[in-house]
Design a protein around this motif. Structure first.
Motif, PDB file in Angstrom:
ATOM      1  N   ARG A   1       6.182   0.912  -5.714  1.00 32.44           N
ATOM      2  CA  ARG A   1       5.998   2.049  -4.808  1.00 32.44           C
ATOM      3  C   ARG A   1       5.959   3.377  -5.580  1.00 32.44           C
ATOM      4  O   ARG A   1       5.242   4.300  -5.202  1.00 32.44           O
ATOM      5  CB  ARG A   1       7.117   2.063  -3.766  1.00 32.44           C
ATOM      6  CG  ARG A   1       6.973   3.148  -2.707  1.00 32.44           C
ATOM      7  CD  ARG A   1       8.156   3.143  -1.762  1.00 32.44           C
ATOM      8  NE  ARG A   1       8.087   2.028  -0.837  1.00 32.44           N
ATOM      9  CZ  ARG A   1       7.490   2.085   0.346  1.00 32.44           C
ATOM     10  NH1 ARG A   1       6.896   3.198   0.750  1.00 32.44           N
ATOM     11  NH2 ARG A   1       7.490   1.031   1.152  1.00 32.44           N
TER      12      ARG A   1
ATOM     13  N   LEU B   1      -1.538   5.749   0.756  1.00 36.93           N
ATOM     14  CA  LEU B   1      -0.773   5.351   1.936  1.00 36.93           C
ATOM     15  C   LEU B   1      -1.337   6.018   3.179  1.00 36.93           C
ATOM     16  O   LEU B   1      -1.407   5.406   4.246  1.00 36.93           O
ATOM     17  CB  LEU B   1       0.701   5.717   1.756  1.00 36.93           C
ATOM     18  CG  LEU B   1       1.485   4.829   0.775  1.00 36.93           C
ATOM     19  CD1 LEU B   1       2.836   5.443   0.457  1.00 36.93           C
ATOM     20  CD2 LEU B   1       1.665   3.438   1.342  1.00 36.93           C
TER      21      LEU B   1
ATOM     22  N   HIS C   1      -0.121  -0.657   1.386  1.00 38.64           N
ATOM     23  CA  HIS C   1       0.911  -0.763   2.400  1.00 38.64           C
ATOM     24  C   HIS C   1       2.074  -1.573   1.844  1.00 38.64           C
ATOM     25  O   HIS C   1       1.914  -2.312   0.869  1.00 38.64           O
ATOM     26  CB  HIS C   1       0.373  -1.419   3.686  1.00 38.64           C
ATOM     27  CG  HIS C   1      -0.306  -2.718   3.474  1.00 38.64           C
ATOM     28  ND1 HIS C   1      -1.661  -2.831   3.234  1.00 38.64           N
ATOM     29  CD2 HIS C   1       0.178  -3.978   3.447  1.00 38.64           C
ATOM     30  CE1 HIS C   1      -1.986  -4.108   3.092  1.00 38.64           C
ATOM     31  NE2 HIS C   1      -0.887  -4.830   3.208  1.00 38.64           N
TER      32      HIS C   1
ATOM     33  N   LEU D   1       4.039  -2.131  -3.243  1.00 36.42           N
ATOM     34  CA  LEU D   1       2.916  -1.886  -2.344  1.00 36.42           C
ATOM     35  C   LEU D   1       1.788  -2.855  -2.678  1.00 36.42           C
ATOM     36  O   LEU D   1       1.523  -3.120  -3.860  1.00 36.42           O
ATOM     37  CB  LEU D   1       2.414  -0.445  -2.483  1.00 36.42           C
ATOM     38  CG  LEU D   1       3.423   0.670  -2.184  1.00 36.42           C
ATOM     39  CD1 LEU D   1       2.835   2.031  -2.565  1.00 36.42           C
ATOM     40  CD2 LEU D   1       3.820   0.670  -0.721  1.00 36.42           C
TER      41      LEU D   1
END
Length: 355
Positions: free
Chosen positions: A35, A45, A51, A60
């Motif tokens: 992330r 994002l 996601h 992610l």
């Protein structure tokens, strides 16, 4: 980082900034990225190109390039004036990314079959999109207690849209939801488009459209959700729903009699959960009632069964047959309970009866 706001990334998914291009390319090649790597490219994002990984929220995963391109093209064709220019731009932008993902086919499959929706706005947008595509049926499980009117109103526009297209809807609720005027008003408004049934206990919230896409909560606060499209997962959830549906009681039908005078259907359910060793708070949550209401039922149950303590209550529950499938007093003499008219169950040895 806080300084990398959306104002510094004023672009769409078809023309990524340098930072976005670098991070998304790495995510497609590797299947996922930490992330923290996306802190310099919040646009990924914002545009739903990355996601959260359902298995580890510190990572992610990329949305499959093919899915992104399809999404872009759908929007492009709606903009007639710029359609030709933007179609070429979208295809050119994602052809290279598609090639990057060929080393790991599973990554693109997962990206399209399980998607994390972070935030109520994204959840609502995805639900609206699924509603627009739905043509046959919607299956829902709505746990909890009495449905408040504002909760029912949140999805009313979708329900009315589905009703207008002749979509069949089936809803499962806890028994306690029968006492809410808001639900009765909603069902009256929807007419034959909705069929509702209730159970003592239901699973967590589930919404299933046309047996192709399902939504389930991803956190206790329900500010995140999972959008599921994997055929095996969809089939599993549909099977669970159908089995619960067969066990459920139509909302228009009364709850069955317990066969024991003075003991309601809800108290019978509480007795069964007490026999399993559950605490008051757990029982309340599973039946969709407050802890205070649960304890009031337990007190009445103790009085009816002539139990002076929780330990004795457990014994009485077992003696009355309330710890298993319901039986009737007319067919099973074991249901005779002290203090209940017509009952002949002997008091437990060494115990006293509360009158």
């Amino acid at each position: 980082m806080a300084e990398h706001g959306t104002d510094e990334h004023p672009h769409g998914a078809d023309r990524l900034c340098e930072a976005g291009d670098r991070v998304y390319s790495r995510a497609v090649r590797r299947g996922r990225v930490p992330r923290r790597d996306a802190e310099t490219a919040p646009c990924l994002l914002e545009l739903a190109l990355l996601h959260p990984d359902p298995d580890d929220m510190d990572w992610l995963v990329p949305t499959a390039p093919q899915e992104v391109m399809t999404r872009l093209l759908r929007a492009v064709y709606d903009e007639v004036g710029e359609s030709h220019r933007r179609v070429g731009s979208a295809v050119a932008a994602f052809e290279r990314y598609t090639g990057l993902g060929r080393r790991d086919p599973a990554a693109s499959t997962e990206g399209s079959s399980i998607r994390v929706l972070d935030g109520l706005a994204r959840i609502q947008a995805a639900m609206d999109e699924a509603t627009e595509a739905c043509t046959t049926e919607v299956l829902t499980v709505q746990p909890g207690g009495i449905r408040r009117e504002h909760e029912l109103a949140e999805g009313l526009h979708r329900a009315m849209t589905l009703r207008g297209r002749g979509v069949r809807m089936r809803d499962l609720y806890n028994h306690v939801a029968r006492h809410g005027q808001g639900l009765l008003t909603y069902l009256e408004l929807m007419g034959d488009a909705v069929e509702a049934r209730t159970l003592d206990e239901v699973i967590d919230r589930l919404i299933l459209f046309d047996r192709t896409v399902a939504f389930i909560p991803a956190n206790p606060e329900r500010t995140m959700a999972l959008e599921l499209r994997h055929p095996a997962l969809i089939q599993y959830l549909a099977t669970v729903f159908e089995r619960l549906w067969r066990l459920a009681i139509p909302l228009t039908a009364p709850l069955p009699d317990t066969g024991i005078e003075g003991i309601s259907h809800r108290e019978q359910s509480i007795a069964a959960l007490l026999a399993e060793g559950h605490q008051d708070a757990v029982i309340a949550e599973r039946l969709g009632i407050s802890v205070r209401t649960c304890r009031a039922h337990i007190a009445r149950l103790s009085e009816t069964l002539g139990a002076a303590s929780r330990t004795q209550l457990g014994v009485r529950i077992a003696q009355a047959g309330l710890d298993g499938p319901p039986r009737t007093a007319s067919t099973d003499p074991a249901l005779s309970v002290p203090g209940v008219p017509g009952s002949r169950l002997p008091a437990a040895r060494g115990s006293r009866t509360v009158r």
